[in-house]
Design a protein around this motif. Structure first.
Motif, PDB file in Angstrom:
ATOM      1  N   TRP A 145       0.814  -1.216   0.000  1.00 14.60           N
ATOM      2  CA  TRP A 145       0.000   0.000   0.000  1.00 14.60           C
ATOM      3  C   TRP A 145       0.848   1.267   0.000  1.00 14.60           C
ATOM      4  CZ3 TRP A 145      -0.670  -3.815   3.797  1.00 14.60           C
ATOM      5  CH2 TRP A 145      -0.060  -3.582   5.033  1.00 14.60           C
ATOM      6  N   GLU A 146       2.082   1.165   0.459  1.00  8.44           N
ATOM      7  CA  GLU A 146       2.991   2.307   0.366  1.00  8.44           C
ATOM      8  C   GLU A 146       3.684   2.327  -0.995  1.00  8.44           C
ATOM      9  OE1 GLU A 146       5.641   2.411   3.690  1.00  8.44           O
ATOM     10  OE2 GLU A 146       4.028   2.483   5.160  1.00  8.44           O
ATOM     11  N   GLN A 149       1.490   3.802  -3.735  1.00  6.00           N
ATOM     12  CA  GLN A 149       1.422   5.259  -3.626  1.00  6.00           C
ATOM     13  C   GLN A 149       2.719   5.896  -4.114  1.00  6.00           C
ATOM     14  OE1 GLN A 149       0.683   6.658   0.383  1.00  6.00           O
ATOM     15  NE2 GLN A 149      -0.269   8.529  -0.360  1.00  6.00           N
ATOM     16  N   PHE A 156      -6.537   4.578  -4.341  1.00  3.87           N
ATOM     17  CA  PHE A 156      -7.701   4.239  -3.516  1.00  3.87           C
ATOM     18  C   PHE A 156      -8.588   5.445  -3.271  1.00  3.87           C
ATOM     19  CE2 PHE A 156      -4.949   0.649  -2.541  1.00  3.87           C
ATOM     20  CZ  PHE A 156      -5.851  -0.401  -2.540  1.00  3.87           C
ATOM     21  N   ARG A 276      -5.807  -4.237   4.668  1.00  2.00           N
ATOM     22  CA  ARG A 276      -5.374  -2.960   4.134  1.00  2.00           C
ATOM     23  C   ARG A 276      -4.919  -3.088   2.676  1.00  2.00           C
ATOM     24  NH1 ARG A 276      -1.070   1.055   7.253  1.00  2.00           N
ATOM     25  NH2 ARG A 276      -1.442   2.895   5.954  1.00  2.00           N
ATOM     26  N   GLY A 277      -5.017  -1.990   1.934  1.00  6.76           N
ATOM     27  CA  GLY A 277      -4.551  -1.989   0.547  1.00  6.76           C
ATOM     28  C   GLY A 277      -5.334  -2.955  -0.321  1.00  6.76           C
ATOM     29  N   ALA A 396      -0.085  -7.726  -4.810  1.00  5.82           N
ATOM     30  CA  ALA A 396       0.542  -7.300  -3.547  1.00  5.82           C
ATOM     31  C   ALA A 396       1.844  -8.043  -3.307  1.00  5.82           C
ATOM     32  CB  ALA A 396      -0.433  -7.522  -2.387  1.00  5.82           C
TER      33      ALA A 396
END
Length: 424
Positions: A145-146, A149, A156, A276-277, A396
Motif C-alpha cells: 500500500w505504500e 502510492q 484508492f 489494508r490496501g 501485492a
C-alpha cells in the motif's frame, strides 16, 4: 444440495459430516427435515390414491351410462367430485410441504470428504506442502500500500471518490500489470485444455441457487433490486450455470472452462492491517477455472487443478504453500478445498490467492446437471472450480517481494505481456 435418499439411508453419516463442518443443531435439523419428508410422502401417497380412485370411477361412469344404470352412475359422479376436491386440497398441502422441504435442503451445507481434517477455524487447516524460499528484504522494505502510492499505480482515494471504499483505480503501470496477469492466466488456461468463455457478470436468482451462493451468501452479494439480478462474487456462478438443466453426453466429459470476470463482494470487512490496501476489496479481477467430471474422476481432477494453480505461482516466482481446509473453514458448498497462499515478505504473512474445490454432486443436484450411464439411467455429475488466479493479493506479493532501491522487478514470465521489466 444434499440428496434425500442419502439423508434417509445414511442419516448418521450426514449428521457426522455436518458436525465436522460445525453446523449447529445438525441432528435436530436433519430429524426435522426427515419428518417433513415423511409427511410429504404420506400426503403424496394419499393424493395419488384419491386420484387413482377418481380416475377408476370416471371410467366406470361411462360404462354404467351405456348399460342404463344411470342412478349408480350419478352416485359415482358425486363420489368422483368429492374425491377430486379432496385431492385438490392434498395437492395444495403437497405444494406447501415441497416448498418447505426444498428450503430446508437449501439450508444444509455439503458434507466434507473423509480426508478433511476436523477443526473450527483457519488455525486448524492442514499444511500440505510449501514451495520456494521466502525472500529476504531490507529493513526499510515497504508494504504494497505504500509502494503503490510511491509509484502512483493504484489510487484508492480516487476509487473512493468515484464509488466508495474497496473499489480502487489502477493506473499506468498498475493497469498494465492487471491486464498482463489476466492475459497470462487465460493463455496458460487455454494451454492446459480449458476453453475460454466470457460470461455475464449479472446473474438471476436461479443461477445463485444453482451453485449454492443463495440462500447462504444472500447478504454478501450486490443485488440490483429492480431487476432482481446479482453481481457475481466469482465467475464460478455464471460458468457453472451454463450447464444447468443439461444432460451432458459422456463423450464430452470432462468439461473444462476458464473465464475472466470482475468479482463483487460486499463482505470486505473492517479496515485494519489484515485487510489494508489490496488485501481485501469489494471489486477485483479473477480468472476462474471450472471442471465438470464423472464422479469417479473428480478427485483426480481436483489434484490436477491444484497442480496447475501451483504451476502458475511457480512461473510468477512466488513462494507459496498449499493448505487442506478443515471442516470449520470450508465453504458452504465444498466437499474438499485446497487453499493456495503466497508469502508476502513486507507484511510477513501468508495471503490466500486461490481456492480449488470439489463440490461432488452438491451443485449438480441443485443444477440438475446429469449424464446417462451405460444402462441409460441419468446420474448426477461432479463439479469443481478454482481461482487461477485472483489478482489483488498476487499483485501485492509481486510488488512487495520484488522491490529494490530503484524500482520493482517484474516476473520474467510477464515481460512479454507488460512491455516493461520494472515498475519505476
Amino acid at each position: 444440495m444434499l440428496q434425500l435418499p442419502v439423508l434417509r439411508e445414511q442419516t448418521d453419516l450426514v449428521v457426522a459430516g455436518l458436525q465436522k463442518k460445525n453446523y449447529k443443531n445438525a441432528a435436530a435439523e436433519v430429524a426435522a427435515l426427515l419428518d417433513l419428508d415423511q409427511r410429504r410422502r404420506q400426503v403424496q401417497s394419499e393424493h395419488d390414491e384419491l386420484q387413482a380412485r377418481a380416475n377408476s370411477l370416471s371410467k366406470e361412469i361411462g360404462v354404467l351410462m351405456k348399460s342404463g344404470e344411470r342412478e349408480k352412475a350419478e352416485a359415482f359422479k358425486a363420489e368422483t367430485t368429492q374425491l377430486k376436491q379432496q385431492a385438490k386440497g392434498l395437492a395444495e398441502q403437497l405444494t406447501t410441504l415441497e416448498t418447505e422441504l426444498q428450503e430446508a435442503l437449501y439450508r444444509l451445507p455439503n458434507l466434507p470428504h473423509e480426508s478433511v481434517p476436523a477443526g473450527r477455524s483457519a488455525e486448524d487447516n492442514e499444511v500440505v506442502l510449501e514451495h520456494g524460499d521466502l525472500p529476504l528484504l531490507p529493513e526499510d522494505a515497504q508494504p504494497h500500500w505504500e509502494l503503490i502510492q510511491k509509484y502512483d499505480i493504484v489510487d484508492f482515494e480516487l476509487g473512493n471518490k468515484i464509488t466508495g471504499a474497496g473499489f480502487p483505480v489502477y493506473k499506468r503501470q498498475g493497469a498494465r500489470l492487471q491486464r498482463a496477469l489476466i492475459n497470462f492466466f487465460l493463455d496458460e488456461a487455454i494451454k492446459a485444455g480449458y476453453a475460454e468463455v466470457q460470461p455475464p457478470i449479472l446473474v438471476n436468482e436461479a443461477s445463485g441457487y444453482g451453485t449454492g451462493q443463495l440462500p447462504d451468501k444472500d447478504g454478501q452479494m450486490y443485488l440490483a433490486k429492480e431487476d432482481n439480478l446479482y453481481l457475481i462474487p466469482t465467475a464460478e456462478v455464471p460458468i457453472t450455470n451454463i450447464y444447468r438443466d443439461v444432460i451432458v453426453p459422456v463423450e464430452q466429459l470432462p468439461i473444462k472452462n476458464a473465464g475472466h470476470t470482475p468479482c463483487f463482494r460486499r463482505e470486505a470487512g473492517s479496515w485494519g492491517a489484515d485487510v489494508r490496501g489490496l488485501n481485501r476489496l469489494h471489486q477485483f479481477d479473477k480468472v476462474e477455472i471450472v471442471q465438470i467430471t464423472l464422479p469417479e474422476n473428480s478427485y483426480e481432477a481436483l489434484e490436477e487443478m491444484s497442480s496447475y494453480i501451483q504451476g502458475l505461482l511457480q512461473k510468477l516466482e512466488l513462494p507459496y504453500r498449499v493448505l487442506r481446509l478443515c471442516g470449520g473453514d470450508m465453504s458452504f458448498t465444498s466437499a474438499l478445498t485446497y487453499d493456495m497462499e503466497v508469502y508476502s515478505a513486507a507484511q510477513g504473512r501468508w495471503l490466500e490467492v486461490s481456492s480449488a474445490s470439489n463440490f461432488e454432486t452438491y451443485q449438480a443436484n441443485r443444477l440438475k446437471l446429469r449424464y446417462k450411464n451405460e444402462s441409460g439411467k441419468t446420474q448426477l455429475l461432479h463439479t469443481l472450480n478454482g481461482s487461477a488466479l485472483a489478482l489483488p493479493r498476487i499483485v501485492a506479493a509481486i510488488l512487495e517481494n520484488n522491490q529494490t532501491a530503484d524500482g520493482i522487478n517484474m516476473p520474467k514470465v510477464l515481460h512479454p505481456y507488460l512491455g516493461f521489466e520494472k515498475i519505476s
